[in-house]
Scaffold this active site. Structure first.
Site, PDB file in Angstrom:
ATOM      1  N   SER A 113     -10.094   5.973  -4.698  1.00  0.00           N
ATOM      2  CA  SER A 113     -10.967   7.127  -4.899  1.00  0.00           C
ATOM      3  C   SER A 113     -10.467   8.094  -5.978  1.00  0.00           C
ATOM      4  CB  SER A 113     -11.148   7.864  -3.575  1.00  0.00           C
ATOM      5  OG  SER A 113      -9.887   8.257  -3.039  1.00  0.00           O
ATOM      6  N   LYS A 134      -2.256  -1.622  -3.842  1.00  0.00           N
ATOM      7  CA  LYS A 134      -3.098  -0.431  -3.804  1.00  0.00           C
ATOM      8  C   LYS A 134      -2.246   0.825  -3.821  1.00  0.00           C
ATOM      9  CE  LYS A 134      -6.161   1.876  -0.604  1.00  0.00           C
ATOM     10  NZ  LYS A 134      -6.706   1.868   0.726  1.00  0.00           N
ATOM     11  N   LYS A 193       0.859  -1.183   0.000  1.00  0.00           N
ATOM     12  CA  LYS A 193       0.000   0.000   0.000  1.00  0.00           C
ATOM     13  C   LYS A 193       0.891   1.227   0.000  1.00  0.00           C
ATOM     14  CE  LYS A 193      -3.621   2.469   2.425  1.00  0.00           C
ATOM     15  NZ  LYS A 193      -4.586   2.478   3.513  1.00  0.00           N
ATOM     16  N   ARG A 251       1.281  10.016   5.454  1.00  0.00           N
ATOM     17  CA  ARG A 251       1.471   8.686   6.037  1.00  0.00           C
ATOM     18  C   ARG A 251       2.778   8.051   5.576  1.00  0.00           C
ATOM     19  NH1 ARG A 251      -3.624   8.424   7.891  1.00  0.00           N
ATOM     20  NH2 ARG A 251      -5.441   8.586   6.534  1.00  0.00           N
ATOM     21  N   GLU A 265       7.425  -6.969   1.417  1.00  0.00           N
ATOM     22  CA  GLU A 265       6.152  -6.950   2.155  1.00  0.00           C
ATOM     23  C   GLU A 265       5.348  -8.221   1.854  1.00  0.00           C
ATOM     24  OE1 GLU A 265       5.042  -4.980   4.403  1.00  0.00           O
ATOM     25  OE2 GLU A 265       5.980  -3.010   4.195  1.00  0.00           O
ATOM     26  N   TYR A 276     -15.387   1.348  -6.819  1.00  0.00           N
ATOM     27  CA  TYR A 276     -16.630   2.048  -6.473  1.00  0.00           C
ATOM     28  C   TYR A 276     -17.686   1.899  -7.569  1.00  0.00           C
ATOM     29  CZ  TYR A 276     -13.639   3.935  -2.837  1.00  0.00           C
ATOM     30  OH  TYR A 276     -12.785   4.042  -1.767  1.00  0.00           O
ATOM     31  N   ARG A 320     -10.378  10.865   1.679  1.00  0.00           N
ATOM     32  CA  ARG A 320     -10.237  11.616   2.942  1.00  0.00           C
ATOM     33  C   ARG A 320     -11.522  12.362   3.249  1.00  0.00           C
ATOM     34  NH1 ARG A 320      -4.252  11.840   3.099  1.00  0.00           N
ATOM     35  NH2 ARG A 320      -3.880   9.623   2.843  1.00  0.00           N
TER      36      ARG A 320
HETATM   37  C1  PBG Z   1      -6.962   3.627   5.343  1.00  0.00           C
HETATM   38  C2  PBG Z   1      -7.461   3.582   3.947  1.00  0.00           C
HETATM   39  C3  PBG Z   1      -7.334   4.563   2.963  1.00  0.00           C
HETATM   40  C4  PBG Z   1      -7.969   4.071   1.827  1.00  0.00           C
HETATM   41  C5  PBG Z   1      -8.473   2.820   2.135  1.00  0.00           C
HETATM   42  N1  PBG Z   1      -8.129   2.530   3.443  1.00  0.00           N
HETATM   43  C6  PBG Z   1      -6.788   5.923   3.046  1.00  0.00           C
HETATM   44  C7  PBG Z   1      -5.360   6.125   3.337  1.00  0.00           C
HETATM   45  O1  PBG Z   1      -4.571   5.183   3.489  1.00  0.00           O
HETATM   46  O2  PBG Z   1      -4.988   7.287   3.455  1.00  0.00           O
HETATM   47  C8  PBG Z   1      -8.085   4.785   0.528  1.00  0.00           C
HETATM   48  C9  PBG Z   1      -9.119   4.253  -0.407  1.00  0.00           C
HETATM   49  C10 PBG Z   1      -9.427   5.159  -1.529  1.00  0.00           C
HETATM   50  O3  PBG Z   1      -8.753   6.188  -1.754  1.00  0.00           O
HETATM   51  O4  PBG Z   1     -10.393   4.864  -2.253  1.00  0.00           O
HETATM   52  N2  PBG Z   1      -7.916   3.112   6.212  1.00  0.00           N
END
Ligand code: PBG
Length: 330
Positions: free
Chosen positions: A277, A251, A199, A220, A236, A316, A209
């Site tokens: 997203s 991801k 990730k 992060r 990982e 989505y 967000r």
């Molecule tokens: C963290 C999480 C995130 C997403 C899924 N789980 C946000 C992040 O890591 O900042 C993002 C999913 C998306 O952008 O559609 N719980």
């Protein structure tokens, strides 16, 4: 080898829709689409998101309705995110049995658990007042090992609520092992762990967000992966497999197809990917501006994941695409 011009013609296999369909190397099926959904505590009616046209923050009632529609369309699973009314330093609502996410998991499991796979996001960022995916140490950094015990408690609470798959998205070291142990000790040895193996710290999470009312200041980058690093994803992967992950994930999706392809080649367990997203927003807004054909861009983006080796895709658009796949063919 000398080729006689005109005898070797790749175009021959592209001549008709039926032939193109026959020689297609990969295809989409509703069962491998997973719908991410948001449920928010204290809402009287669903709220549409400015950054993600067509995606909602749901009430419990509207969540169940939208989940039913997805299941009727044949989607493979539902991935649930919860937004509590009260956030605090340690994300207390994450493992509270009456926390919004756990209540919603129970509702979906009760009504749809026979017909689909109910999944929970296992991370603290929606629940903490500072918006980080873990608890903080005295210097304000994210404390890996203190976070692990929170994740263990969440894992048991989510399994107890009815989640069948837990999506460990926090990127703490050791999270898969700790959650596996906690689940087994509590008698949930059949609960599936999906590790967010690779990730990345990505700008493409932008609209998410808003979807979870994130309180995050900063980034992060001390726990999510650097976009420059591909080899690290393989490290990982070996850790997640050794710790007992049942499914692994890459991801975001499109910007990391190379990583997805390599993980898919090496993994001994199913490999999923998350069309996040920002990927969704790019296509929706470009299509709304008339720059691209929306349906074709959606389909092409999903086919790209299949070609790269994904076994299932969080998107989505899951319900809409599944409905389209069920519908009359041109
Ligand atoms: C963290 C999480 C995130 C997403 C899924 N789980 C946000 C992040 O890591 O900042 C993002 C999913 C998306 O952008 O559609 N719980």
């Amino acid at each position: 080898m000398s080729l006689v011009p005109g005898t070797v013609r790749p175009r021959r296999l592209r001549t008709t829709p039926a032939l193109r369909r026959l020689v297609s190397e990969v295809r989409l099926h509703p069962a491998e689409l997973i719908l991410p959904m948001f449920v928010k505590e204290g809402l009287n009616e669903p709220v549409t998101l400015g950054g993600m046209p067509g995606v909602m923050q749901h009430t419990l009632e509207s969540l169940l309705e939208a989940a039913r529609e997805a299941v009727d369309a044949g989607v493979g699973g539902l991935m649930l995110f919860g937004i509590p009314e009260h956030k605090d330093e340690i994300g207390s609502q994450a493992d509270a049995p009456d926390g919004i996410l756990n209540r919603a998991l129970g509702l979906l499991a009760e009504h749809l658990g026979e017909d689909t796979v109910v999944m929970a996001d296992l991370c603290l960022d929606e629940f903490t007042s500072h918006g980080h995916c873990g608890v903080l140490d005295s210097a304000g950094g994210v404390d890996n090992d203190a976070t692990l015990s929170r994740y263990a408690a969440m894992a048991v609470a989510q399994a107890r609520a009815g989640a069948q798959v837990l999506g460990l998205s926090g990127m703490m070291d050791g999270q898969v092992a700790v959650c596996r142990e906690a689940l087994d000790e509590a008698g949930f040895s059949d609960t599936v762990i999906m590790g967010y193996t690779a990730k990345y710290a990505s700008a493409f999470y932008g609209p998410f967000r808003e979807a979870v009312d994130s309180e995050l200041q900063g980034d992060r980058k001390t726990y999510q992966q650097d976009p420059a690093n591909g080899r690290e994803a393989m490290r990982e992967l070996s850790l997640d497999l050794a710790e007992g992950a049942d499914v692994v994930m890459v991801k975001p999706g499109l910007p990391y197809l190379d990583v997805l392809a390599e993980v898919a080649r090496e993994s001994l367990v199913p490999v999923w990917t998350y069309q996040v997203s920002g990927e969704y927003a790019m296509i929706e807004f470009a299509a709304a501006a008339g720059a691209i054909d929306r349906e074709r861009a959606i389909e092409e983006s999903l086919i790209a994941f299949k070609r790269a080796g994904a076994d299932a895709i969080l998107t989505y658009w899951a319900t809409e695409v599944a409905q389209g796949l069920n519908g009359p063919k041109p």
